[in-house]
Design a protein around this motif. Structure first.
Motif, PDB file in Angstrom:
ATOM      1  N   SER A 148       0.811  -1.221   0.000  1.00 40.06           N
ATOM      2  CA  SER A 148       0.000   0.000   0.000  1.00 40.06           C
ATOM      3  C   SER A 148       0.845   1.271   0.000  1.00 40.06           C
ATOM      4  CB  SER A 148      -0.913   0.009   1.228  1.00 40.06           C
ATOM      5  OG  SER A 148      -0.159   0.204   2.408  1.00 40.06           O
ATOM      6  N   HIS A 149       0.172   2.390  -0.319  1.00 38.17           N
ATOM      7  CA  HIS A 149       0.787   3.716  -0.274  1.00 38.17           C
ATOM      8  C   HIS A 149       2.044   3.793  -1.134  1.00 38.17           C
ATOM      9  CE1 HIS A 149      -1.805   3.734   3.286  1.00 38.17           C
ATOM     10  NE2 HIS A 149      -1.774   5.049   3.238  1.00 38.17           N
ATOM     11  N   ASN A 150       1.909   3.367  -2.388  1.00 40.42           N
ATOM     12  CA  ASN A 150       2.963   3.542  -3.382  1.00 40.42           C
ATOM     13  C   ASN A 150       2.340   4.176  -4.617  1.00 40.42           C
ATOM     14  OD1 ASN A 150       5.693   2.345  -2.529  1.00 40.42           O
ATOM     15  ND2 ASN A 150       4.291   0.719  -1.894  1.00 40.42           N
ATOM     16  N   MET A 151       2.981   4.026  -5.748  1.00 40.43           N
ATOM     17  CA  MET A 151       2.444   4.539  -7.009  1.00 40.43           C
ATOM     18  C   MET A 151       2.401   3.423  -8.047  1.00 40.43           C
ATOM     19  SD  MET A 151       4.232   8.332  -7.130  1.00 40.43           S
ATOM     20  CE  MET A 151       5.872   7.750  -6.687  1.00 40.43           C
ATOM     21  N   LEU A 152       2.057   2.226  -7.577  1.00 44.40           N
ATOM     22  CA  LEU A 152       1.970   1.075  -8.467  1.00 44.40           C
ATOM     23  C   LEU A 152       0.794   1.247  -9.421  1.00 44.40           C
ATOM     24  CD1 LEU A 152       2.613  -1.722  -5.811  1.00 44.40           C
ATOM     25  CD2 LEU A 152       4.271  -0.734  -7.410  1.00 44.40           C
ATOM     26  N   SER A 153       0.932   0.744 -10.627  1.00 41.73           N
ATOM     27  CA  SER A 153      -0.101   0.938 -11.641  1.00 41.73           C
ATOM     28  C   SER A 153      -0.319  -0.344 -12.443  1.00 41.73           C
ATOM     29  CB  SER A 153       0.298   2.088 -12.573  1.00 41.73           C
ATOM     30  OG  SER A 153       1.540   1.811 -13.207  1.00 41.73           O
ATOM     31  N   GLY A 154      -1.303  -0.273 -13.331  1.00 46.03           N
ATOM     32  CA  GLY A 154      -1.605  -1.421 -14.168  1.00 46.03           C
ATOM     33  C   GLY A 154      -2.491  -2.433 -13.453  1.00 46.03           C
ATOM     34  N   PRO A 155      -2.839  -3.504 -14.142  1.00 40.09           N
ATOM     35  CA  PRO A 155      -3.699  -4.531 -13.534  1.00 40.09           C
ATOM     36  C   PRO A 155      -2.932  -5.445 -12.588  1.00 40.09           C
ATOM     37  CG  PRO A 155      -3.095  -5.174 -15.757  1.00 40.09           C
ATOM     38  CD  PRO A 155      -2.521  -3.792 -15.552  1.00 40.09           C
ATOM     39  N   VAL A 156      -3.668  -6.063 -11.676  1.00 39.98           N
ATOM     40  CA  VAL A 156      -3.095  -7.108 -10.825  1.00 39.98           C
ATOM     41  C   VAL A 156      -2.876  -8.339 -11.703  1.00 39.98           C
ATOM     42  CG1 VAL A 156      -3.502  -8.635  -8.862  1.00 39.98           C
ATOM     43  CG2 VAL A 156      -4.208  -6.242  -8.750  1.00 39.98           C
TER      44      VAL A 156
END
Length: 334
Positions: A203-211
């Motif tokens: 949590s609390h990052n800048m991850l993107s795209g689908p799981v």
């Protein structure tokens, strides 16, 4: 005469009981090599007051912030936390060959990057570097620490993507990468951990795209937290009747899927889906769960909230700001 002999025997017995027991109290002295390495670490941190007990004239197994093996005197734990420590993690930490637990926690003046020297710690089971100002990437070389059961790199300034090689850690039980500045996607390899799948805290990052779809094949034992990122698309495959997960937090992302078709595991107690683009209705199966926390606010849900179970025990704030959700604890459906 008999009384005199009895008194002497009584005194002798109590004197024997008062003698120390070397086999119970003996503690091997600190290994000389380890002691020298610790003094190098102290010097690299500019001899802080926090490590004032690290006196070269005293057995280092009695020093603050470390533990020794009682039989060998080798240092097995170095746990420095909540002190005024400045500088970078010195490479000398890699010269404590029997270390099992390494912790640098709540040291806001600790800077630099995670040193590659930690790869020499082949016995390391727990690595915690959290609440510091360390920067740079999550190093892929951490996958060399095959005995790790816990890796906690939370609350730092780490950047870059998550290395897929972390899935090569066969004994990992929990992975904390939360509250950094990580970008990119969740590695597809996280659906194929070498051992049991660890609990994931991203949590609390800048991850993107689908799981990655591969995570749908994983039965996380207790918890996943992907909240407060920019993840998108379908995440419904993380659930399923055959799963045993208890805590799922997908809140504050861009997830978009039909909730009405989702089957939840009986083990689920905490579910947070707020602030996404999730649509459909709330499935009746939710009434069968022993929910302790539940939040679906700020989505695109419609229909009546099913009656029963724990769903009416949560207030309206856990449901509001949906497209057309209705029924207790929200206003009645029209």
């Amino acid at each position: 005469m008999k009384s005199s002999v009895g008194f002497i025997l009584f005194l002798s017995f109590h004197l024997f009981l008062s003698l120390p027991y070397p086999s119970l109290s003996a503690h091997a002295k600190c290994n000389a090599h380890d002691k020298q390495v610790l003094l190098e670490i102290k010097a690299a941190f500019n001899n802080p007051y926090h490590l004032a007990s690290w006196n070269p004239d005293v057995d280092c197994c009695g020093w603050y912030a470390l533990d020794c093996d009682r039989n060998t005197g080798r240092v097995i734990a170095l746990t420095i936390f909540a002190g005024n420590i400045s500088g970078e993690i010195p490479p000398a930490v890699g010269d404590l060959p029997y270390l099992q637990n390494l912790m640098f926690h709540k040291l806001t003046n600790l800077t630099g990057q995670i040193p590659s020297a930690v790869t020499k710690l082949v016995h390391l089971r727990e690595l915690t570097i959290s609440w510091t100002n360390l920067s740079g990437p999550v190093p892929s070389f951490l996958s060399q620490l095959k005995n790790l059961t816990s890796l906690d790199l939370s609350f730092n300034d780490l950047t870059g993507s998550i290395p897929p090689s972390l899935s090569e850690l066969p004994n990992l039980l929990d992975l904390h990468l939360d509250r950094n500045k990580l970008t990119g996607s969740i590695p597809d390899s996280f659906g194929r951990f070498a051992g049991n799948s660890p609990d994931l805290f991203l949590s609390h990052n800048m991850l993107s795209g689908p799981v990655p779809k591969s995570l749908g094949n994983v039965n996380f034992s207790i918890q996943i937290d992907f909240s407060r990122n920019k993840l998108e698309g379908d995440a419904s495959f993380l659930f399923g009747k055959n799963k045993t997960i208890q805590f799922v937090d997908l809140s504050r992302n861009l997830f978009e899927f039909d909730l009405s078709k989702v089957e939840f595991p009986d083990s689920l107690t905490n579910l947070d889906l707020n602030h996404n683009k999730i649509f459909g209705s709330l499935p009746v199966g939710l009434t069968e769960l022993n929910l302790q926390f539940f939040n679906v606010s700020y989505n695109r849900l419609c229909g009546q909230i099913p009656q029963g179970g724990k769903l009416q025990s949560f207030d309206s704030y856990n449901y509001f700001h949906n497209r057309c959700l209705c029924g207790a604890p929200l206003p009645a459906c029209k």
